[in-house]
Design an enzyme around this catalytic site. Structure first.
Site, short mmCIF file in Angstrom:
data_model
loop_
_atom_site.label_atom_id
_atom_site.label_comp_id
_atom_site.label_asym_id
_atom_site.label_seq_id
_atom_site.Cartn_x
_atom_site.Cartn_y
_atom_site.Cartn_z
N ASP A 32 0.92 -1.25 0.02
CA ASP A 32 -0.06 0.06 -0.05
C ASP A 32 0.86 1.04 -0.09
O ASP A 32 1.68 1.61 1.01
CB ASP A 32 -0.93 0.02 1.21
CG ASP A 32 -1.83 1.18 1.15
OD1 ASP A 32 -2.78 1.17 0.46
OD2 ASP A 32 -1.44 2.16 1.94
N TYR B 182 3.36 10.19 0.39
CA TYR B 182 4.39 9.70 1.21
C TYR B 182 5.84 9.69 0.77
O TYR B 182 6.58 9.71 1.54
CB TYR B 182 4.13 7.98 1.30
CG TYR B 182 2.88 7.26 1.93
CD1 TYR B 182 1.89 8.20 2.70
CD2 TYR B 182 2.47 6.28 1.73
CE1 TYR B 182 0.58 7.92 2.83
CE2 TYR B 182 1.40 5.62 2.26
CZ TYR B 182 0.37 6.76 2.89
OH TYR B 182 -0.75 6.19 3.27
N HIS C 190 -7.18 9.81 -2.07
CA HIS C 190 -6.68 9.65 -0.67
C HIS C 190 -7.32 10.52 0.46
O HIS C 190 -7.63 9.89 1.43
CB HIS C 190 -5.30 10.51 -0.75
CG HIS C 190 -4.20 10.08 0.33
ND1 HIS C 190 -3.04 9.72 0.19
CD2 HIS C 190 -4.59 9.46 1.64
CE1 HIS C 190 -2.50 9.17 1.41
NE2 HIS C 190 -3.60 9.01 2.15
#
Ligand code: A2P
Length: 283
Positions: free
Chosen positions: A48, A53, A111
């Site tokens: 994932d 990130y 997201h």
């Protein structure tokens, strides 16, 4: 669920491995490359990731380093909030693929919802973004599409304004934060729940009650939380950069939490988590 490679079936028929490896908060560079490669070596078949990130290049390197056949791996990424809207969604997807050095994703998620607290026409913004996701799906670029951190009102608005319902909703899910309403809504609409921060970003590990229950099964609190997610029909996404914990978090298929213990954990009140409310986030 009996092993890491067991799958659940999404509403469009795609198979998703029942437990995934999370990559949030592992920095771009060697730590992430090694963690991802180690996870795959340990048997994880579901990674994932997310653009925000900032480590997708390293995630891709970890995948390449593991030597795994692409078809045997399930890879997810997520569209960041600055890239909403049909055109930007497609461009962001291309960037993620190029960072990961992959030519398709198994699952692409929005997201966070554009939300009431931050966006006046949030319903339309989400619907426009979703049109980009639908196009990627229709064009065969991605095997499944979904959302993350969507509450029932975000889902209802999105489904009213679009053709394809999300196949997945990835939400914060751990003892004390089960999001019952979102769970019920998703169950009713055949939207699979994925659990981010199944350890409550580590906060669950300090709970005496969980420690007592875990002790009965000779398991760690982390393993108890991950197993609890599985038995609640969610797909947990634990993350760790520590090799021994990467292995530990996958050893959750040799025990079963009893119905009484499940009920006790399900009834735990909130005792910590990210504290993020999708309608109030400012990022
Ligand atoms: P580390 O990466 O140093 O191993 P969550 O998945 O709920 O967000 O929690 C992730 C946090 O929990 C990370 O800080 C990770 O630290 C830690 N962690 C992951 N697995 C374990 C484990 N089995 N035991 C203790 N801490 C863990």
């Amino acid at each position: 669920m009996k092993s890491l490679t067991d799958t659940r079936t999404l509403s469009n028929g795609e198979q998703i491995p029942c437990l995934g490896f999370g990559t949030w908060q592992t920095p771009n560079g060697k730590t992430t490359v090694n963690a991802v490669a180690q996870a795959i070596t340990a048997g994880y078949r579901h990674i994932d990731a997310a653009a925000i990130y900032g480590n997708e290049v390293s995630v891709g390197e970890g995948i390449a380093q593991s030597g795994i056949n692409r078809a045997d791996l399930f890879v997810t990424s997520k569209l960041w909030n600055s890239e909403r809207g049909q055109e930007r969604t497609i461009a962001a997807y291309e960037k993620t693929l190029s960072d990961l050095k992959l030519d398709y994703l198994d699952l692409y998620l929005v997201h966070w919802p554009a939300a009431i607290g931050t966006t006046k026409n949030w319903e339309e913004v989400n619907a426009d973004t979703w049109r980009g996701m639908e196009k990627l799906y229709h064009d065969g670029r991605v095997k499944a599409i979904g959302v993350s951190n969507f509450l029932p009102h975000h889902l209802t608005a999105l489904m009213d304004m679009s053709n394809i319902a999300p196949m997945v909703n990835q939400i914060e899910f751990h003892p004390g934060q089960m999001q019952h309403e979102t769970m019920a809504f998703c169950k009713q609409h055949d939207i699979l729940i994925e659990a981010w921060s199944p350890l409550g970003t580590g906060k669950m590990l300090r709970s005496e009650s969980l420690r007592t229950i875990a002790g009965k099964y000779n398991k760690s609190v982390a393993q108890l939380c991950i197993r609890w997610c599985l038995q609640n029909d969610t797909v947990p996404l634990p993350k760790s950069a520590t090799p021994s914990r990467i292995i530990e978090n996958a050893q959750v298929f040799d025990f079963e939490i009893s119905p009484d213990d499940m009920a006790q954990i399900n009834a735990m009140p909130y005792f910590g988590g990210s504290g993020l409310n999708p309608d109030e986030i400012r990022f």
